[in-house]
Enzyme design. Structure first.
Site, short mmCIF file in Angstrom:
data_model
loop_
_atom_site.label_atom_id
_atom_site.label_comp_id
_atom_site.label_asym_id
_atom_site.label_seq_id
_atom_site.Cartn_x
_atom_site.Cartn_y
_atom_site.Cartn_z
NE ARG A 1 -2.78 0.46 3.62
CZ ARG A 1 -1.76 1.14 4.15
NH1 ARG A 1 -1.95 2.95 4.18
NH2 ARG A 1 -1.58 0.98 5.24
CE1 TYR B 1 -14.09 5.26 -18.75
CE2 TYR B 1 -14.03 6.34 -16.35
CZ TYR B 1 -14.65 4.84 -17.84
OH TYR B 1 -14.43 4.00 -17.40
CG ASP C 1 -8.10 10.31 -18.76
OD1 ASP C 1 -7.56 9.49 -20.01
OD2 ASP C 1 -8.94 9.53 -17.99
CE LYS D 1 -10.75 1.37 -20.40
NZ LYS D 1 -10.75 2.58 -19.92
#
Ligand SMILES: *Cc1c(COP(=O)(O)O)cnc(C)c1O
Length: 386
Positions: A48, A102, A174, A199
């Site tokens: 983490r 998006y 983005d 993607k």
């Protein structure tokens, strides 16, 4: 190995790789430990904290691909986006976003920001001036996405970066649709680059991941929030993503080629009303696309002529699959009006220029002639039934 003196595909295959000292294997070993000794070492390793051996190795590769100093890998694109936005926005701040972004990002802003007293505005035009009009004294972030989804509109990255710098505003892009193969926004002055690695970076429709690239200083600011939100990626998936990126350059090059050939073919087809692809000289922002993109990407959209049913057309395709997601090696298609943008009202879709007959096409790496034949066959089928 430094990214300074090696090219893109060499970065993809090698940069950051972990040497297998024990067995001399060809690929990075995978370290699944969630527990590391902390005596005698100055870093506390923990998944983490984004600092396991595999996380750090892949971070170097992705930073190099985007020409940034450092990067963090997240459990999803949305984890990367939400963590980054909350790292640079606090109560009372304001953000200007491009309207065509998006859907998940729009949901995050529309559903969460008010709870935190963060103000937001959407810029309607695709020009830097449109953003300038929305800037307020408390604007801290400008957020863009180019090419946009689903109409592949293009915004001038350099112009946005320039107006933001003058006003000390952080810029975030983005860059998922372009991928680092086609566009490196940091070279045009953008501060922070985000990817849904689900993607193109992943590229095989089997990994959910995200990445952020920026300066060491910005990445540290994002990390301070990231460790609290807890959105890191498991080391097994990190390793899968490292493997996938080895072929990123090759995959996207073929997707660029296929998409441009298909866009030209569709443009000349009597059954097609409109084609949206930044690589076509008829695209309204083709000149800006040429300035900032090395290739025009694997995403395109098109509209069937009046009277031809887009959903029956999709069912008649044999190679090209109907799918919500995008950017895999396989070609996929969807109707934004029925899927990704179905929650918008008819009127809002109209404002955004999304017609019922619009189809968004994620072009894969198949042979372009097979894709053309598949579309031609489906068009003939629906004309018989029409
Ligand atoms: C898919 C996508 C996202 C969200 O990424 P997830 O990995 O699904 O969380 C963000 N931006 C764009 C442009 C996308 O296509």
């Amino acid at each position: 190995m430094s990214s300074k003196n090696i090219g893109f595909n060499t970065i993809c295959t090698h940069l950051g790789e972990i040497k297998d000292q024990q067995f001399k294997g060809a690929v990075s070993p995978i370290y699944m430990s969630t527990s590391y000794a902390f005596e005698d070492v100055d870093i506390k390793r923990y998944p983490r904290y984004f600092n396991t051996p595999n996380q750090e190795a892949l971070g170097k590769k992705i930073a190099a691909l985007e020409k940034g100093e450092a990067s963090l890998i997240f459990g999803s694109g949305m984890a990367a986006i939400s963590t980054t936005l909350f790292a640079f926005l606090k109560k009372g701040d304001h953000i200007v976003l491009q309207r065509a972004i998006y859907g998940g990002t729009a949901n995050l802003v529309n559903e969460e920001f008010e709870k935190h007293n963060i103000e937001f505005s959407y810029a309607d035009t695709q020009t830097a001036e449109g953003f300038l009009e929305k800037i307020k004294p408390n604007t801290k972030v400008i957020y863009i996405e180019t090419p946009s989804n689903p109409l592949l509109s293009i915004i001038d990255i350099e112009a946005i970066a320039k107006i933001a710098k003058e006003k000390n505003i952080i810029t975030i892009i983005d860059n998922t649709f372009a991928s680092p193969v086609n566009q490196n926004p940091i070279l045009f002055g953008i501060d922070i680059v985000i990817h849904s690695a689900t993607k193109y970076l992943g590229g095989h429709s089997d990994i959910l991941a995200g990445a952020v690239v920026s300066s060491e200083k910005n990445i540290d600011q994002i990390f301070q929030v990231a460790k609290n939100f807890g959105g890191s990626l498991s080391d097994f998936t990190v390793w899968m993503l490292e493997r996938s990126i080895k072929t990123l350059g090759l995959r996207v090059k073929q997707q660029n080629y296929n998409a441009l050939e298909l866009a030209k073919w569709l443009k000349n087809h009597d059954d097609i009303a409109e084609v949206y692809y930044p690589g076509l000289s008829s695209h309204p922002n083709h000149e800006i696309a040429k300035k900032q993109m090395k290739g025009f990407g694997g995403m395109l959209s098109f509209e069937l002529k009046e009277g031809l049913d887009a959903s029956i057309f999709q069912k008649e395709l044999n190679i090209i699959k109907s799918s919500m997601s995008l950017a895999g090696v396989e070609s996929t298609i969807l109707s934004p009006a029925l899927t990704s943008h179905a929650l918008l009202s008819q009127e809002e879709r109209h404002i955004q220029g999304i017609k019922d007959g619009l189809l968004r096409f994620s072009v894969g790496i198949e042979e372009k002639d097979d894709l053309i034949n598949d579309i031609q066959h489906a068009l003939e089928k629906i004309k018989v039934t029409a």
